[in-house]
Design a protein around this motif. Structure first.
Motif, PDB file in Angstrom:
ATOM      1  N   GLN A  68       0.826  -1.209   0.000  1.00 56.12           N
ATOM      2  CA  GLN A  68       0.000   0.000   0.000  1.00 56.12           C
ATOM      3  C   GLN A  68       0.860   1.259   0.000  1.00 56.12           C
ATOM      4  O   GLN A  68       0.487   2.281  -0.601  1.00 56.12           O
ATOM      5  CB  GLN A  68      -0.931  -0.010   1.208  1.00 56.12           C
ATOM      6  N   ARG A  69       1.998   1.212   0.669  1.00 55.27           N
ATOM      7  CA  ARG A  69       2.880   2.376   0.739  1.00 55.27           C
ATOM      8  C   ARG A  69       3.877   2.414  -0.421  1.00 55.27           C
ATOM      9  O   ARG A  69       4.765   3.255  -0.452  1.00 55.27           O
ATOM     10  CB  ARG A  69       3.627   2.361   2.077  1.00 55.27           C
ATOM     11  N   ARG A  70       3.720   1.475  -1.355  1.00 56.63           N
ATOM     12  CA  ARG A  70       4.539   1.414  -2.566  1.00 56.63           C
ATOM     13  C   ARG A  70       6.033   1.315  -2.250  1.00 56.63           C
ATOM     14  O   ARG A  70       6.867   1.924  -2.904  1.00 56.63           O
ATOM     15  CB  ARG A  70       4.253   2.630  -3.460  1.00 56.63           C
ATOM     16  N   LYS A  71       6.329   0.542  -1.240  1.00 56.78           N
ATOM     17  CA  LYS A  71       7.722   0.291  -0.869  1.00 56.78           C
ATOM     18  C   LYS A  71       8.161  -1.029  -1.513  1.00 56.78           C
ATOM     19  O   LYS A  71       8.303  -2.061  -0.868  1.00 56.78           O
ATOM     20  CB  LYS A  71       7.866   0.242   0.650  1.00 56.78           C
ATOM     21  N   ALA A  72       8.359  -0.978  -2.812  1.00 55.20           N
ATOM     22  CA  ALA A  72       8.655  -2.179  -3.590  1.00 55.20           C
ATOM     23  C   ALA A  72       9.952  -2.875  -3.159  1.00 55.20           C
ATOM     24  O   ALA A  72       9.972  -4.109  -3.020  1.00 55.20           O
ATOM     25  CB  ALA A  72       8.684  -1.846  -5.076  1.00 55.20           C
ATOM     26  N   PRO A  73      11.058  -2.154  -2.940  1.00 54.30           N
ATOM     27  CA  PRO A  73      12.292  -2.853  -2.529  1.00 54.30           C
ATOM     28  C   PRO A  73      12.135  -3.589  -1.203  1.00 54.30           C
ATOM     29  O   PRO A  73      12.574  -4.734  -1.056  1.00 54.30           O
ATOM     30  CB  PRO A  73      13.314  -1.716  -2.415  1.00 54.30           C
ATOM     31  N   GLU A  74      11.481  -2.929  -0.230  1.00 56.00           N
ATOM     32  CA  GLU A  74      11.279  -3.557   1.077  1.00 56.00           C
ATOM     33  C   GLU A  74      10.352  -4.766   0.967  1.00 56.00           C
ATOM     34  O   GLU A  74      10.567  -5.791   1.629  1.00 56.00           O
ATOM     35  CB  GLU A  74      10.704  -2.542   2.068  1.00 56.00           C
ATOM     36  N   LEU A  75       9.332  -4.657   0.114  1.00 55.96           N
ATOM     37  CA  LEU A  75       8.415  -5.783  -0.095  1.00 55.96           C
ATOM     38  C   LEU A  75       9.150  -6.967  -0.706  1.00 55.96           C
ATOM     39  O   LEU A  75       8.960  -8.123  -0.290  1.00 55.96           O
ATOM     40  CB  LEU A  75       7.257  -5.349  -0.993  1.00 55.96           C
ATOM     41  N   LYS A  76      10.004  -6.686  -1.671  1.00 55.92           N
ATOM     42  CA  LYS A  76      10.768  -7.763  -2.314  1.00 55.92           C
ATOM     43  C   LYS A  76      11.690  -8.446  -1.315  1.00 55.92           C
ATOM     44  O   LYS A  76      11.820  -9.676  -1.307  1.00 55.92           O
ATOM     45  CB  LYS A  76      11.584  -7.185  -3.477  1.00 55.92           C
ATOM     46  N   GLN A  77      12.341  -7.656  -0.445  1.00 53.85           N
ATOM     47  CA  GLN A  77      13.229  -8.225   0.564  1.00 53.85           C
ATOM     48  C   GLN A  77      12.456  -9.105   1.540  1.00 53.85           C
ATOM     49  O   GLN A  77      12.915 -10.187   1.922  1.00 53.85           O
ATOM     50  CB  GLN A  77      13.943  -7.106   1.320  1.00 53.85           C
ATOM     51  N   THR A  78      11.272  -8.642   1.948  1.00 52.65           N
ATOM     52  CA  THR A  78      10.454  -9.399   2.891  1.00 52.65           C
ATOM     53  C   THR A  78       9.996 -10.719   2.287  1.00 52.65           C
ATOM     54  O   THR A  78      10.093 -11.789   2.907  1.00 52.65           O
ATOM     55  CB  THR A  78       9.238  -8.567   3.318  1.00 52.65           C
ATOM     56  N   GLN A  79       9.507 -10.666   1.063  1.00 60.43           N
ATOM     57  CA  GLN A  79       9.026 -11.881   0.404  1.00 60.43           C
ATOM     58  C   GLN A  79      10.176 -12.816   0.066  1.00 60.43           C
ATOM     59  O   GLN A  79       9.994 -14.033   0.012  1.00 60.43           O
ATOM     60  CB  GLN A  79       8.244 -11.500  -0.847  1.00 60.43           C
ATOM     61  N   GLY A  80      11.363 -12.244  -0.148  1.00 57.24           N
ATOM     62  CA  GLY A  80      12.518 -13.077  -0.485  1.00 57.24           C
ATOM     63  C   GLY A  80      12.990 -13.946   0.662  1.00 57.24           C
ATOM     64  O   GLY A  80      13.747 -14.897   0.453  1.00 57.24           O
ATOM     65  N   ALA A  81      12.556 -13.635   1.879  1.00 54.42           N
ATOM     66  CA  ALA A  81      12.933 -14.428   3.048  1.00 54.42           C
ATOM     67  C   ALA A  81      11.962 -15.573   3.312  1.00 54.42           C
ATOM     68  O   ALA A  81      12.051 -16.237   4.341  1.00 54.42           O
ATOM     69  CB  ALA A  81      13.016 -13.540   4.284  1.00 54.42           C
ATOM     70  N   THR A  82      11.031 -15.813   2.383  1.00 49.57           N
ATOM     71  CA  THR A  82      10.005 -16.837   2.569  1.00 49.57           C
ATOM     72  C   THR A  82      10.417 -18.145   1.904  1.00 49.57           C
ATOM     73  O   THR A  82      10.859 -18.148   0.760  1.00 49.57           O
ATOM     74  CB  THR A  82       8.662 -16.355   1.976  1.00 49.57           C
ATOM     75  N   ILE A  83      10.292 -19.243   2.630  1.00 48.93           N
ATOM     76  CA  ILE A  83      10.549 -20.573   2.063  1.00 48.93           C
ATOM     77  C   ILE A  83       9.261 -21.093   1.436  1.00 48.93           C
ATOM     78  O   ILE A  83       8.165 -20.888   1.957  1.00 48.93           O
ATOM     79  CB  ILE A  83      11.052 -21.533   3.155  1.00 48.93           C
ATOM     80  N   LYS A  84       9.394 -21.786   0.310  1.00 49.90           N
ATOM     81  CA  LYS A  84       8.223 -22.308  -0.406  1.00 49.90           C
ATOM     82  C   LYS A  84       7.374 -23.198   0.507  1.00 49.90           C
ATOM     83  O   LYS A  84       7.901 -23.903   1.373  1.00 49.90           O
ATOM     84  CB  LYS A  84       8.671 -23.116  -1.620  1.00 49.90           C
ATOM     85  N   PRO A  85       6.051 -23.187   0.304  1.00 52.16           N
ATOM     86  CA  PRO A  85       5.169 -24.021   1.130  1.00 52.16           C
ATOM     87  C   PRO A  85       5.578 -25.497   1.078  1.00 52.16           C
ATOM     88  O   PRO A  85       5.824 -26.051  -0.004  1.00 52.16           O
ATOM     89  CB  PRO A  85       3.789 -23.808   0.501  1.00 52.16           C
ATOM     90  N   GLY A  86       5.674 -26.125   2.228  1.00 46.29           N
ATOM     91  CA  GLY A  86       5.998 -27.544   2.304  1.00 46.29           C
ATOM     92  C   GLY A  86       7.472 -27.869   2.208  1.00 46.29           C
ATOM     93  O   GLY A  86       7.851 -29.045   2.264  1.00 46.29           O
ATOM     94  N   ASN A  87       8.322 -26.842   2.064  1.00 47.11           N
ATOM     95  CA  ASN A  87       9.749 -27.093   1.895  1.00 47.11           C
ATOM     96  C   ASN A  87      10.564 -26.899   3.170  1.00 47.11           C
ATOM     97  O   ASN A  87      11.785 -26.929   3.139  1.00 47.11           O
ATOM     98  CB  ASN A  87      10.315 -26.195   0.794  1.00 47.11           C
TER      99      ASN A  87
END
Length: 291
Positions: free
Chosen positions: A81-100
Motif C-alpha cells: 500500500q505504501r509502494r515500498k517495492a524494494p522492502e516488499l521484495k526483501q520481505t518476500q525473499g525471506a520466505t521458504i516455499k510451502p511444504g519445503n
C-alpha cells in the motif's frame, strides 16, 4: 551418476548463552548481520547450491525462526500500500516455499550428532547437507555450492575445511588427509577437539558438509565422545574407508558468529563486501578509528 543433494539439515537448538542477554528472548540465529538474520544467510547459501528443502532442528523458544520464513501478510500488505517495492521484495525473499521446511525439536542437548540424528526421518536415505548457521561464509560461489560441486565430482561424503592455528585444534573437528590435489584431498580420519600435540593436522572442519545417509546408522547407536556428547565427527570417522570421504579446502571468507568478536567482525566484513553499504562503512570506520 551421484544422487542430487536436495535437503539441508540446520541444527539450531542451541541456547546462545555467549550472547546473553540478547538471546534471552530471541534465538541466536535471529541475530542480524547488517540487515539479515544469521539463519537467512545459511538458507541463501543452500539455495545457491540448488538445495531447497530444509530440516530445522530446533529447541524451545525458537518460534521466531518459523515466523521469519513464513509470509507476514499484514506487513506485506502495508508495504504494498505504501509502494515500498524494494522492502516488499526483501520481505518476500525471506520466505521458504510451502511444504519445503520442516521444524523438529531436539528435546535434550545431547550434541551435534544427536541434533542431526533428530532429522533422520525427514532426510530419508539420500545425501544431505549439514550447515551450522553460527559459521557465516562469504564467497561466490557459496561454500555449500562448492561442496555440492565437489560431491558431484567425487561422490560420497565431503566436508569443508580450513587451516587453523595449531593451538586452536582443541576447538574443532580436525581431519587427516592424503595428498591434496586441486583443493580436494581424500580423508583418512577425523577427530573431535584433539589436543594440539595430538592433532593429525591443522585442517579444521568448518561446519559445512555433504553427508551420505549411512551416517544415521552410526548415530543410531548414540555413542558419546568428546564432552560426553554424541558427536557427528565420530560417526563420520566410522564411515571413512567404507565409502568415499573427501575434504574440500574452502578459500572464501569465514566468520565465527558463535562469539561476540567473530559476530562483530562478520558485520563489518559483510558491510564492506556489499555494494550498497561498503562506501559508507569505510567512511564510518575511518571516522571511528580517528576518534
Amino acid at each position: 551418476m551421484v544422487q542430487r543433494v536436495r535437503k539441508a539439515v540446520l541444527p539450531v537448538a542451541g541456547l546462545g548463552t555467549r550472547f546473553l542477554p540478547a538471546t534471552k528472548a530471541m534465538p541466536k540465529e535471529m541475530l542480524t548481520v547488517v540487515d539479515r538474520p544469521l539463519i537467512q544467510y545459511a538458507i541463501e547459501e543452500c539455495l545457491d547450491a540448488g538445495i531447497d528443502e530444509f530440516i530445522f532442528v530446533t529447541g524451545r523458544n525458537k518460534g521466531a525462526l518459523e515466523d521469519h520464513f513464513d509470509h507476514a501478510y499484514e506487513l506485506e500488505m502495508t508495504l504494498e500500500q505504501r509502494r515500498k517495492a524494494p522492502e516488499l521484495k526483501q520481505t518476500q525473499g525471506a520466505t521458504i516455499k510451502p511444504g519445503n521446511a520442516v521444524f523438529t525439536r531436539q528435546q535434550r542437548p545431547l550434541g551435534l550428532g544427536h541434533a542431526v540424528w533428530c532429522a533422520r526421518h525427514w532426510v530419508g536415505r539420500e545425501p544431505f547437507a549439514v550447515l551450522l548457521p553460527d559459521e557465516l561464509m562469504i564467497s561466490s560461489p557459496t561454500c555449500t555450492a562448492q561442496l555440492v560441486a565437489a560431491y558431484e565430482k567425487t561422490g560420497g561424503n565431503v566436508v569443508a575445511v580450513m587451516d587453523v592455528p595449531r593451538e586452536q585444534t582443541k576447538s574443532y573437528g580436525i581431519v587427516a588427509v592424503k595428498e591434496e590435489k586441486g583443493g580436494l584431498a581424500e580423508m583418512t580420519g577425523i577427530v573431535e577437539k584433539p589436543k594440539p600435540e595430538e592433532a593429525p593436522s591443522t585442517l579444521a572442519w568448518i561446519g559445512r558438509s555433504v553427508v551420505l545417509p549411512e551416517v544415521f546408522d552410526h548415530l543410531d547407536k548414540h555413542e558419546t565422545g568428546a564432552g560426553g556428547e554424541i558427536q557427528l565427527t565420530d560417526a563420520m570417522a566410522k564411515m571413512i574407508g567404507n565409502q568415499p570421504f573427501h575434504a574440500m579446502r574452502y578459500t572464501g571468507g569465514r566468520y565465527d558468529c558463535g562469539n561476540r568478536l567473530g559476530f562483530l567482525e562478520a558485520n563489518v566484513a559483510v558491510a564492506l563486501h556489499r555494494a550498497d553499504t561498503s562506501t559508507e562503512t569505510r567512511k564510518l570506520l575511518e571516522r571511528l578509528l580517528k576518534g
